[in-house]
Design a protein around this motif. Structure first.
Motif, PDB file in Angstrom:
ATOM      1  N   TYR A 168       0.819  -1.214   0.000  1.00 21.51           N
ATOM      2  CA  TYR A 168       0.000   0.000   0.000  1.00 21.51           C
ATOM      3  C   TYR A 168       0.853   1.265   0.000  1.00 21.51           C
ATOM      4  N   TYR A 169       0.331   2.268  -0.689  1.00 20.59           N
ATOM      5  CA  TYR A 169       0.795   3.640  -0.520  1.00 20.59           C
ATOM      6  C   TYR A 169       0.120   4.174   0.744  1.00 20.59           C
ATOM      7  N   ASP A 170       0.731   5.138   1.391  1.00 21.73           N
ATOM      8  CA  ASP A 170       0.104   5.889   2.481  1.00 21.73           C
ATOM      9  C   ASP A 170      -0.220   7.288   1.970  1.00 21.73           C
ATOM     10  N   VAL A 171      -1.461   7.716   2.149  1.00 20.94           N
ATOM     11  CA  VAL A 171      -1.833   9.114   1.941  1.00 20.94           C
ATOM     12  C   VAL A 171      -2.172   9.623   3.332  1.00 20.94           C
ATOM     13  N   GLN A 172      -1.238  10.338   3.944  1.00 23.75           N
ATOM     14  CA  GLN A 172      -1.377  10.768   5.331  1.00 23.75           C
ATOM     15  C   GLN A 172      -1.841  12.222   5.366  1.00 23.75           C
ATOM     16  N   PHE A 173      -2.992  12.447   6.018  1.00 24.69           N
ATOM     17  CA  PHE A 173      -3.614  13.769   6.084  1.00 24.69           C
ATOM     18  C   PHE A 173      -3.784  14.181   7.547  1.00 24.69           C
ATOM     19  N   VAL A 174      -3.249  15.331   7.912  1.00 28.85           N
ATOM     20  CA  VAL A 174      -3.365  15.828   9.275  1.00 28.85           C
ATOM     21  C   VAL A 174      -4.655  16.640   9.394  1.00 28.85           C
ATOM     22  N   VAL A 175      -5.557  16.172  10.261  1.00 30.24           N
ATOM     23  CA  VAL A 175      -6.818  16.866  10.508  1.00 30.24           C
ATOM     24  C   VAL A 175      -6.597  17.981  11.523  1.00 30.24           C
ATOM     25  N   ALA A 186      -2.242  20.880  10.259  1.00 25.30           N
ATOM     26  CA  ALA A 186      -3.634  20.641   9.861  1.00 25.30           C
ATOM     27  C   ALA A 186      -3.849  21.073   8.411  1.00 25.30           C
ATOM     28  N   GLY A 187      -4.402  20.162   7.617  1.00 27.86           N
ATOM     29  CA  GLY A 187      -4.662  20.427   6.217  1.00 27.86           C
ATOM     30  C   GLY A 187      -3.581  19.922   5.278  1.00 27.86           C
ATOM     31  N   ASP A 188      -2.439  19.508   5.815  1.00 23.33           N
ATOM     32  CA  ASP A 188      -1.339  19.012   4.987  1.00 23.33           C
ATOM     33  C   ASP A 188      -1.504  17.525   4.703  1.00 23.33           C
ATOM     34  N   VAL A 189      -1.026  17.127   3.525  1.00 20.52           N
ATOM     35  CA  VAL A 189      -1.076  15.728   3.119  1.00 20.52           C
ATOM     36  C   VAL A 189       0.308  15.309   2.624  1.00 20.52           C
ATOM     37  N   ALA A 190       0.693  14.092   2.919  1.00 13.63           N
ATOM     38  CA  ALA A 190       1.929  13.500   2.418  1.00 13.63           C
ATOM     39  C   ALA A 190       1.582  12.159   1.795  1.00 13.63           C
ATOM     40  N   VAL A 191       2.089  11.908   0.591  1.00 11.48           N
ATOM     41  CA  VAL A 191       1.848  10.657  -0.103  1.00 11.48           C
ATOM     42  C   VAL A 191       3.156   9.880  -0.127  1.00 11.48           C
ATOM     43  N   LEU A 192       3.126   8.669   0.429  1.00 12.18           N
ATOM     44  CA  LEU A 192       4.331   7.865   0.582  1.00 12.18           C
ATOM     45  C   LEU A 192       4.180   6.550  -0.167  1.00 12.18           C
ATOM     46  N   ALA A 193       5.146   6.273  -1.026  1.00 10.91           N
ATOM     47  CA  ALA A 193       5.151   5.056  -1.828  1.00 10.91           C
ATOM     48  C   ALA A 193       5.880   3.945  -1.083  1.00 10.91           C
ATOM     49  N   LEU A 195       7.388  18.347  17.068  1.00  7.65           N
ATOM     50  CA  LEU A 195       8.067  19.505  16.489  1.00  7.65           C
ATOM     51  C   LEU A 195       8.873  20.213  17.566  1.00  7.65           C
ATOM     52  N   ASP A 196       8.212  20.823  18.530  1.00  9.16           N
ATOM     53  CA  ASP A 196       8.890  21.475  19.654  1.00  9.16           C
ATOM     54  C   ASP A 196       8.580  20.774  20.970  1.00  9.16           C
ATOM     55  N   ALA A 197       7.340  20.376  21.101  1.00 12.83           N
ATOM     56  CA  ALA A 197       6.869  19.697  22.307  1.00 12.83           C
ATOM     57  C   ALA A 197       5.801  18.701  21.871  1.00 12.83           C
ATOM     58  N   PRO A 198       5.503  17.715  22.708  1.00 14.64           N
ATOM     59  CA  PRO A 198       4.440  16.773  22.338  1.00 14.64           C
ATOM     60  C   PRO A 198       3.146  17.505  21.992  1.00 14.64           C
ATOM     61  N   CYS A 199       2.436  16.960  21.035  1.00 12.53           N
ATOM     62  CA  CYS A 199       1.214  17.584  20.525  1.00 12.53           C
ATOM     63  C   CYS A 199       0.238  16.470  20.173  1.00 12.53           C
ATOM     64  N   CYS A 200      -1.028  16.685  20.421  1.00 11.21           N
ATOM     65  CA  CYS A 200      -2.051  15.718  20.025  1.00 11.21           C
ATOM     66  C   CYS A 200      -2.349  15.915  18.533  1.00 11.21           C
ATOM     67  N   VAL A 201      -2.294  14.825  17.794  1.00 10.29           N
ATOM     68  CA  VAL A 201      -2.535  14.859  16.355  1.00 10.29           C
ATOM     69  C   VAL A 201      -3.716  13.961  16.030  1.00 10.29           C
ATOM     70  N   ARG A 202      -4.591  14.478  15.197  1.00 13.32           N
ATOM     71  CA  ARG A 202      -5.653  13.638  14.599  1.00 13.32           C
ATOM     72  C   ARG A 202      -5.280  13.531  13.130  1.00 13.32           C
ATOM     73  N   LYS A 203      -5.181  12.290  12.662  1.00  9.33           N
ATOM     74  CA  LYS A 203      -4.714  12.040  11.311  1.00  9.33           C
ATOM     75  C   LYS A 203      -5.569  10.958  10.657  1.00  9.33           C
ATOM     76  N   ILE A 204      -5.732  11.104   9.348  1.00 14.02           N
ATOM     77  CA  ILE A 204      -6.364  10.077   8.543  1.00 14.02           C
ATOM     78  C   ILE A 204      -5.267   9.539   7.612  1.00 14.02           C
ATOM     79  N   VAL A 205      -5.033   8.242   7.684  1.00  8.26           N
ATOM     80  CA  VAL A 205      -4.090   7.593   6.775  1.00  8.26           C
ATOM     81  C   VAL A 205      -4.909   6.736   5.816  1.00  8.26           C
ATOM     82  N   VAL A 206      -4.958   7.161   4.550  1.00  2.00           N
ATOM     83  CA  VAL A 206      -5.667   6.390   3.548  1.00  2.00           C
ATOM     84  C   VAL A 206      -4.659   5.440   2.909  1.00  2.00           C
ATOM     85  N   LYS A 207      -4.997   4.169   2.922  1.00  3.71           N
ATOM     86  CA  LYS A 207      -4.159   3.127   2.336  1.00  3.71           C
ATOM     87  C   LYS A 207      -4.666   2.875   0.908  1.00  3.71           C
TER      88      LYS A 207
END
Length: 151
Positions: free
Chosen positions: A69-76, A118-125, A136-148
């Motif tokens: 699978y490719y990963d399409v990772q989107f930060v909500v 938030a709003g950024d997407v990365a596509v990984l092969a 990044l600087d300190a721990p942060c809560c992330v909500r992410k959708i990873v589309v396979k």
């Protein structure tokens, strides 16, 4: 933004029908309220994993990679650093798990990094080893959708 080597660019059709389904799903208005876990889009060909986690220092994680699978990772919401490197030549941390389509690899001395907000997407092969969820600087809560997206 898609980042890859020129050798791999021609072999990945990031506008194919399966990717179009992934991008359409990520344009939904309800991503912030989806329940955690798997959401089917097109059976096993395209599906989403809804995740929430706290980022950690990059040195606490290993690179991961997938074969099927490719990963399409989107930060909500939130922000993270994602390190990445070409998979070729990386030392394995453990044997690749074919059933889970998941392998862990050692981080090279100088991986590349991007900041995803938030709003950024990365596509990984499959040739891209990647380490999401880094602080990044300190721990942060992330909500992410990873589309396979099936190769």
């Amino acid at each position: 933004m898609l980042v890859t080597t020129l050798d791999h660019a021609a072999g990945n059709d990031y506008l194919a029908a399966r990717f179009q389904k992934a991008y359409a799903f990520l344009n939904r208005d309800d991503l912030g309220s989806l329940p955690l876990g798997r959401v089917d889009i097109d059976g096993d060909a395209v599906f989403a994993n809804v995740q929430e986690y706290d980022t950690v220092p990059a040195e606490e994680k290993q690179l991961e990679a997938h074969r099927r699978y490719y990963d399409v990772q989107f930060v909500v919401s939130g922000e993270e650093v994602m390190q990445y490197a070409p998979l070729e030549g990386l030392a394995k941390v453990q044997p690749f798990d074919e059933d889970a389509d998941f392998g862990l690899y050692c981080t090279p001395e100088r991986p590349s990094s991007i900041v995803l907000r938030a709003g950024d997407v990365a596509v990984l092969a499959p040739e891209d080893a990647h380490k999401p969820g880094c602080a990044l600087d300190a721990p942060c809560c992330v909500r992410k959708i990873v589309v396979k997206v099936l190769v």
